[in-house]
Design an enzyme around this catalytic site. Structure first.
Site, PDB file in Angstrom:
ATOM      1  NE  ARG A 132      -2.447   0.965   3.674  1.00 42.69           N
ATOM      2  CZ  ARG A 132      -3.231   1.470   4.606  1.00 42.69           C
ATOM      3  NH1 ARG A 132      -4.537   1.473   4.447  1.00 42.69           N
ATOM      4  NH2 ARG A 132      -2.723   1.935   5.728  1.00 42.69           N
ATOM      5  CB  THR A 136      -1.668   7.248  -3.356  1.00 44.49           C
ATOM      6  OG1 THR A 136      -1.096   5.927  -3.440  1.00 44.49           O
ATOM      7  CG2 THR A 136      -0.713   8.250  -3.982  1.00 44.49           C
ATOM      8  CG  ASP A 228       2.196  -2.153   9.164  1.00 44.44           C
ATOM      9  OD1 ASP A 228       2.302  -1.240   8.350  1.00 44.44           O
ATOM     10  OD2 ASP A 228       2.378  -3.361   8.869  1.00 44.44           O
ATOM     11  CG  ASP A 231       5.877  -2.643   9.915  1.00 41.89           C
ATOM     12  OD1 ASP A 231       6.538  -3.213   9.017  1.00 41.89           O
ATOM     13  OD2 ASP A 231       5.628  -1.429   9.911  1.00 41.89           O
TER      14      ASP A 231
END
Ligand code: PRP
Ligand code: URA
Length: 237
Positions: A132, A136, A228, A231
């Site tokens: 991702r 944007t 995340d 991560d």
């Protein structure tokens, strides 16, 4: 809990045991099934805790993957098969058709893979590499490798996070371009905004998730979420 709503998402109201409902061409999207099994909910809460170690996070995602595999395959069609037990011949039942395809969206979708393969050991695997863009929030493809006969198989697309749904929408589009038409999407957490976008783009694809959270923040993260997923799973940051 099963939710089936008009396209786009307007309300979440129908309840029932976890099972899939196909888009029947009646203007309704395929179902969203929230797998509210106590083991799934307990493990998900452990995963959300920011103090959870990388090792613990990865193990829990793997375990939940196994439990979600059980739920997402609940309604697969069976066919009769004649076998010999040590005592006599009998008619058993086996899953119809070709082996399933598991399609994890890299990286975090890989976290579901081992758990799912432990229940579906002969499944084929398609890898969909997407990240991702942090500015944007658009999905950028960097890898794709799938079995050639996707058209003949049920494909389970795996990604723990359905946030804006840009990644899921792009992955499904790519798999459909390669012939897949019997698709199911499995995630851990979904945002209402992501479900709406997903169903507008792919109303034929049912969703299984362990939870639908409150909303997305300004950075496209699910709130309260778990941070995340990639991560936390791989110890990167
Ligand atoms: C995360 C996650 C999904 C995506 C969800 O991946 O694993 O693929 O974001 O967000 P979206 O619904 O808004 O598209 P990320 O791009 O961070 O890559 P990673 O798995 O490699 O960490
Ligand atoms: N990707 C993640 O890993 N977490 C989110 O909350 C949103 C996208």
């Amino acid at each position: 809990m099963r939710v089936r709503v008009p396209v786009p998402l307007r309300a979440a109201s129908a309840f029932g045991t976890p099972s899939a409902v196909r888009d029947e061409g009646d203007g309704m999207a395929a179902s969203v099934t929230v797998v509210d099994h106590p083991l799934v909910q307990h493990k998900l809460t452990l995963m959300r805790d920011k103090a959870r170690s990388t090792q613990g996070f990865r193990r829990l995602l793997n375990e939940i993957g196994m439990l979600l595999a059980y739920e997402v395959t609940r309604d697969l069609p069976l066919e009769p098969v004649t076998i010999d037990t040590p005592l006599e011949e009998m008619e058993g039942r086996q899953i119809q058709g070709k082996k399933l395809v598991l399609a994890p969206i890299l990286r975090a979708g890989v976290g579901f893979l081992d758990g799912m393969l432990s229940l579906l050991p002969s499944a084929r695997v398609a890898h969909v590499g997407l990240y991702r863009d942090p500015e944007t929030l658009e999905a950028v493809e960097y890898y794709f490798k799938a079995p050639s006969d996707l058209a003949d198989r049920t494909v389970l697309v795996l990604d723990p996070m359905l946030a804006t749904a840009n990644s899921a929408v792009a992955a499904l589009q790519r798999l459909k371009e390669r012939g897949a038409h019997d698709l199911r999407f499995v995630c851990l957490l979904a945002a209402p905004e992501g479900i709406a976008r997903f169903q507008a783009a792919h109303p034929d694809v049912p969703i299984w998730t362990a939870a639908i959270d409150s909303h997305l923040n300004d950075h496209g993260y699910i709130v309260p979420g778990l941070g995340d997923a990639g991560d936390r799973m791989y110890g990167t940051r």
